[in-house]
Design a protein around this motif. Structure first.
Motif, mmCIF file in Angstrom:
data_model
loop_
_atom_site.group_PDB
_atom_site.id
_atom_site.type_symbol
_atom_site.label_atom_id
_atom_site.label_comp_id
_atom_site.label_asym_id
_atom_site.label_seq_id
_atom_site.Cartn_x
_atom_site.Cartn_y
_atom_site.Cartn_z
ATOM 1 N N LEU A 91 6.706 -8.569 -11.256
ATOM 2 C CA LEU A 91 6.993 -8.855 -12.129
ATOM 3 C C LEU A 91 8.661 -8.426 -12.319
ATOM 4 O O LEU A 91 9.386 -9.422 -12.928
ATOM 5 N N THR A 92 8.586 -7.582 -11.952
ATOM 6 C CA THR A 92 10.314 -7.241 -11.874
ATOM 7 C C THR A 92 11.069 -7.439 -10.557
ATOM 8 O O THR A 92 10.187 -7.951 -9.247
ATOM 9 N N PRO A 93 12.328 -7.781 -11.489
ATOM 10 C CA PRO A 93 13.463 -8.431 -9.550
ATOM 11 C C PRO A 93 12.689 -7.483 -8.170
ATOM 12 O O PRO A 93 12.485 -7.502 -7.090
ATOM 13 N N LYS A 107 3.747 -13.787 -6.716
ATOM 14 C CA LYS A 107 2.748 -14.298 -7.547
ATOM 15 C C LYS A 107 4.234 -13.375 -8.897
ATOM 16 O O LYS A 107 3.476 -11.937 -8.407
ATOM 17 N N LEU A 108 4.856 -13.650 -10.095
ATOM 18 C CA LEU A 108 4.973 -13.948 -11.039
ATOM 19 C C LEU A 108 3.738 -13.102 -12.058
ATOM 20 O O LEU A 108 3.292 -14.386 -12.919
ATOM 21 N N PHE A 109 3.439 -11.887 -12.330
ATOM 22 C CA PHE A 109 2.213 -11.556 -13.480
ATOM 23 C C PHE A 109 2.632 -10.233 -13.806
ATOM 24 O O PHE A 109 3.207 -9.133 -13.429
ATOM 25 N N PRO A 110 2.149 -10.326 -15.323
ATOM 26 C CA PRO A 110 1.740 -11.441 -16.110
ATOM 27 C C PRO A 110 3.172 -12.535 -16.687
ATOM 28 O O PRO A 110 4.147 -11.701 -17.109
ATOM 29 N N ALA A 111 2.877 -14.115 -16.293
ATOM 30 C CA ALA A 111 3.909 -14.967 -16.866
ATOM 31 C C ALA A 111 3.949 -14.844 -18.345
ATOM 32 O O ALA A 111 4.943 -15.567 -18.955
ATOM 33 N N SER A 112 3.279 -15.013 -18.527
ATOM 34 C CA SER A 112 3.106 -14.797 -20.138
ATOM 35 C C SER A 112 4.344 -13.813 -20.864
ATOM 36 O O SER A 112 4.529 -13.708 -21.851
ATOM 37 N N ALA A 113 4.649 -12.585 -19.774
ATOM 38 C CA ALA A 113 5.717 -11.631 -20.527
ATOM 39 C C ALA A 113 7.350 -12.102 -20.100
ATOM 40 O O ALA A 113 7.641 -12.078 -20.879
ATOM 41 N N VAL A 114 6.850 -13.301 -19.797
ATOM 42 C CA VAL A 114 8.299 -14.048 -19.769
ATOM 43 C C VAL A 114 8.842 -15.332 -19.655
ATOM 44 O O VAL A 114 7.724 -16.200 -20.340
ATOM 45 N N ARG A 115 9.990 -16.126 -19.723
ATOM 46 C CA ARG A 115 9.378 -17.181 -19.755
ATOM 47 C C ARG A 115 10.154 -18.208 -18.397
ATOM 48 O O ARG A 115 10.644 -17.474 -17.148
ATOM 49 N N PRO A 116 10.048 -19.443 -17.947
ATOM 50 C CA PRO A 116 10.073 -20.169 -17.456
ATOM 51 C C PRO A 116 11.903 -19.873 -16.591
ATOM 52 O O PRO A 116 12.680 -19.614 -15.433
ATOM 53 N N GLN A 117 12.779 -19.601 -17.890
ATOM 54 C CA GLN A 117 13.830 -18.738 -17.413
ATOM 55 C C GLN A 117 14.182 -18.040 -16.380
ATOM 56 O O GLN A 117 15.162 -17.925 -15.836
ATOM 57 N N TYR A 118 13.408 -17.151 -16.295
ATOM 58 C CA TYR A 118 13.360 -15.807 -15.892
ATOM 59 C C TYR A 118 13.638 -16.415 -14.109
ATOM 60 O O TYR A 118 14.253 -15.334 -13.902
ATOM 61 N N VAL A 119 12.475 -17.386 -13.441
ATOM 62 C CA VAL A 119 12.839 -18.000 -12.406
ATOM 63 C C VAL A 119 14.030 -18.488 -11.913
ATOM 64 O O VAL A 119 14.498 -17.901 -11.323
ATOM 65 N N LYS A 120 14.557 -19.256 -13.072
ATOM 66 C CA LYS A 120 16.255 -19.849 -12.741
ATOM 67 C C LYS A 120 17.166 -17.977 -12.809
ATOM 68 O O LYS A 120 17.826 -18.211 -11.968
ATOM 69 N N ASP A 121 16.408 -17.329 -13.528
ATOM 70 C CA ASP A 121 17.761 -15.757 -13.089
ATOM 71 C C ASP A 121 17.297 -14.563 -11.875
ATOM 72 O O ASP A 121 18.966 -14.905 -11.394
ATOM 73 N N LEU A 122 16.320 -14.942 -11.701
ATOM 74 C CA LEU A 122 15.703 -14.696 -10.323
ATOM 75 C C LEU A 122 16.605 -15.401 -9.195
ATOM 76 O O LEU A 122 16.976 -14.017 -8.025
#
Length: 168
Positions: free
Chosen positions: A65-67, A82-97
Motif C-alpha cells: 500500500l505504501t510507496p 499490486k496496490l492493496f487495498p485499493a479501497s483505502a486510496v483513490r486513483p489519484q494515488y497512482v498518479k502521485d506514485l
C-alpha cells in the motif's frame, strides 16, 4: 496485457497460482513445473521472494500500500506491483506514485469494481484486479448471466478508458 519486465517470452496465457511462502518454495514450484509459466500475486512485498522468482523467470506481482512497500517490490524486479487495498486510496494515488516512480506498473486490487475500473486505467494503471464486485454471487451458484453482464460491462469500461488514455 503486456508488461515490459516480463520479457519477450512472456506467454499470452499463464497460470496464476497461490503465492509461494519463501524463495525455496518458489524454486521447488518452478523446477516441478518447468514447462509452465507460473505467475504469482502475493499479498505482501518480500524482496528476497521477488528476486528468487525473477531469477527463475517467474512473473511476480507483490502487494503493498505504501510507496516504500511498492517501490521495494518494483526495485526487486517485479513485473508490476499490486496496490492493496485499493479501497483505502483513490486513483489519484497512482498518479502521485508515478511522480517519483514513473515506470512502476501499479495494479489496484481490493475494492475495484466495474464502475471504478476506468478511473484506475485513466490514472495510469495497466490493469485492474476485481474479485467480489465482479463475481457477485456466481461462485455460490448465483446468476451466471449477471456475471456475464458485469464482465462485459467491465471489459467495455476498461477498453474505453485505455483508449482515452492512449493505450488502447
Amino acid at each position: 496485457m503486456r508488461f515490459p519486465r516480463c520479457g519477450p517470452h512472456f506467454p499470452t496465457r499463464s497460470r496464476w497460482g497461490r503465492a509461494p511462502s519463501s524463495p525455496s518454495t518458489t524454486s521447488t514450484r518452478c523446477s516441478t513445473r518447468a514447462r509452465t509459466m507460473w505467475s504469482h500475486r502475493t499479498p505482501h512485498t518480500d524482496a528476497e521472494l521477488c528476486r528468487a522468482a525473477v531469477a527463475r523467470g517467474v512473473v511476480i506481482i507483490p502487494g503493498g500500500l505504501t510507496p516504500t512497500e511498492l517501490r521495494t517490490g518494483w526495485a526487486a524486479g517485479a513485473s508490476a506491483v499490486k496496490l492493496f487495498p485499493a479501497s483505502a486510496v483513490r486513483p489519484q494515488y497512482v498518479k502521485d506514485l508515478h511522480g517519483p516512480f514513473p515506470q512502476m506498473q501499479v495494479i489496484p486490487s481490493g475494492g475495484v469494481d466495474p464502475a471504478t475500473a476506468g478511473d484506475w486505467i485513466r490514472a495510469g494503471c495497466p490493469a485492474v484486479s476485481m474479485g467480489g464486485p465482479l463475481l457477485g454471487d456466481a461462485l455460490r451458484g448465483g446468476n451466471l448471466a449477471a456475471l456475464r453482464d458485469r464482465t462485459k460491462q467491465a471489459a467495455e469500461i476498461v477498453a474505453a478508458a485505455a483508449q482515452e488514455a492512449g493505450r488502447g
